[in-house]
Design an enzyme around this catalytic site. Sequence first.
Site, PDB file in Angstrom:
ATOM      1  N   HIS A 137       0.837  -1.196   0.000  1.00 56.91           N
ATOM      2  CA  HIS A 137       0.000   0.000   0.000  1.00 56.91           C
ATOM      3  C   HIS A 137       0.875   1.250   0.000  1.00 56.91           C
ATOM      4  O   HIS A 137       0.722   2.125  -0.843  1.00 56.91           O
ATOM      5  CB  HIS A 137      -0.947   0.025   1.207  1.00 56.91           C
ATOM      6  CG  HIS A 137      -1.992   1.087   1.104  1.00 56.91           C
ATOM      7  ND1 HIS A 137      -1.692   2.425   1.247  1.00 56.91           N
ATOM      8  CD2 HIS A 137      -3.318   1.032   0.834  1.00 56.91           C
ATOM      9  CE1 HIS A 137      -2.790   3.134   1.079  1.00 56.91           C
ATOM     10  NE2 HIS A 137      -3.796   2.317   0.830  1.00 56.91           N
ATOM     11  N   GLN A 138       1.775   1.349   0.955  1.00 56.38           N
ATOM     12  CA  GLN A 138       2.779   2.407   1.083  1.00 56.38           C
ATOM     13  C   GLN A 138       2.254   3.762   1.569  1.00 56.38           C
ATOM     14  O   GLN A 138       3.040   4.663   1.806  1.00 56.38           O
ATOM     15  CB  GLN A 138       3.546   2.624  -0.237  1.00 56.38           C
ATOM     16  CG  GLN A 138       4.318   1.393  -0.694  1.00 56.38           C
ATOM     17  CD  GLN A 138       5.292   1.692  -1.796  1.00 56.38           C
ATOM     18  OE1 GLN A 138       6.220   2.483  -1.601  1.00 56.38           O
ATOM     19  NE2 GLN A 138       5.116   1.081  -2.958  1.00 56.38           N
ATOM     20  N   ASP A 139       0.956   3.913   1.711  1.00 52.20           N
ATOM     21  CA  ASP A 139       0.433   5.172   2.255  1.00 52.20           C
ATOM     22  C   ASP A 139      -0.824   4.902   3.075  1.00 52.20           C
ATOM     23  O   ASP A 139      -1.828   5.589   2.936  1.00 52.20           O
ATOM     24  CB  ASP A 139       0.148   6.159   1.127  1.00 52.20           C
ATOM     25  CG  ASP A 139      -0.002   7.601   1.635  1.00 52.20           C
ATOM     26  OD1 ASP A 139       0.446   7.882   2.773  1.00 52.20           O
ATOM     27  OD2 ASP A 139      -0.564   8.440   0.920  1.00 52.20           O
ATOM     28  N   LEU A 140      -0.745   3.885   3.924  1.00 53.08           N
ATOM     29  CA  LEU A 140      -1.900   3.509   4.731  1.00 53.08           C
ATOM     30  C   LEU A 140      -2.112   4.529   5.838  1.00 53.08           C
ATOM     31  O   LEU A 140      -1.197   4.825   6.614  1.00 53.08           O
ATOM     32  CB  LEU A 140      -1.684   2.112   5.330  1.00 53.08           C
ATOM     33  CG  LEU A 140      -2.856   1.532   6.120  1.00 53.08           C
ATOM     34  CD1 LEU A 140      -4.056   1.285   5.215  1.00 53.08           C
ATOM     35  CD2 LEU A 140      -2.437   0.231   6.815  1.00 53.08           C
ATOM     36  N   ASN A 144      -7.092   7.458   3.984  1.00 56.14           N
ATOM     37  CA  ASN A 144      -7.093   6.622   2.790  1.00 56.14           C
ATOM     38  C   ASN A 144      -7.925   5.357   2.986  1.00 56.14           C
ATOM     39  O   ASN A 144      -7.745   4.374   2.277  1.00 56.14           O
ATOM     40  CB  ASN A 144      -5.662   6.234   2.389  1.00 56.14           C
ATOM     41  CG  ASN A 144      -4.984   7.297   1.554  1.00 56.14           C
ATOM     42  OD1 ASN A 144      -5.644   8.190   1.026  1.00 56.14           O
ATOM     43  ND2 ASN A 144      -3.671   7.213   1.422  1.00 56.14           N
TER      44      ASN A 144
END
Length: 278
Positions: A137-140, A144
Amino acid sequence: MLQQALARYPFDLPGYYLLKVLHESDNAIIFLANNPAGLPVAIKRFKFDTSKLGKSLVEEFLMETRALELLNHRGLVKPLAAGIASHALYMAMEYVPGTTLRRALTTTPIPPLEQALRWLEEIALALAAIHGIGLLHQDLKTSNILVRQDNSLALLDFGLETRLLVASGFMRMDEIYCTPYYVSPERIMGDAPDERADLYALGIILYELLAGHKPYESTSLGELLKKHAIAPIPRLPDTLSGYQPLVSGLLAKFPENRVQSATEVVRLLHEIRAQQAV
């Protein structure tokens, strides 16, 4: 607002009728639109210059989008199509009416325990699904995560576009592409992310759901990052101490000491809940 956005970032996708701007971030605009069948969809129009992107990189993005579409997991906002239109890269997605988890927590900072744990499991299962096909995911973060009308959750804004942002010059390779409140210590140090960076962010969300506030807070970015890197893992209230091992396992400073998979998170959660029921 729609016409102003289109004046700055032109976008025309044949068969789709743009209705309004749902959200605008540094790197993209999300429109509400009707698809050729007249059904509502969300379209993410990226702002970066596609002329600087190699063909193979765009094709990789399209293949990863297709993989998520085929995954068809309810805990993920489903991509429906992707491509280039008006010289811009776009992704058409399932439209999920409702609110974000972040907004939901502003009205109810501490949800009922059963609700909080159910949400944690839903997020973990969604992460397990994308990790299972080799994606991160990298931007949890709570902003979001969308709350569906039936109160279930759906993850939004996967990290598919990170490589595109770097390749287009929109961001530098050494920039941390995630929200500082949810960034893992290894990413602060510049290490490449893996599944365990997503799990650290999950630990932040778990603490937030149980305690009503984030584990690390500061008005200074440098101080906040320092807390992620070296501050002790905060303790839950005594009434929730049974969940401390899971919080500590997710927020471990070194990824090798962390819970190692989203599937393991679900297993540990079930064990703890069974112990609490005795």
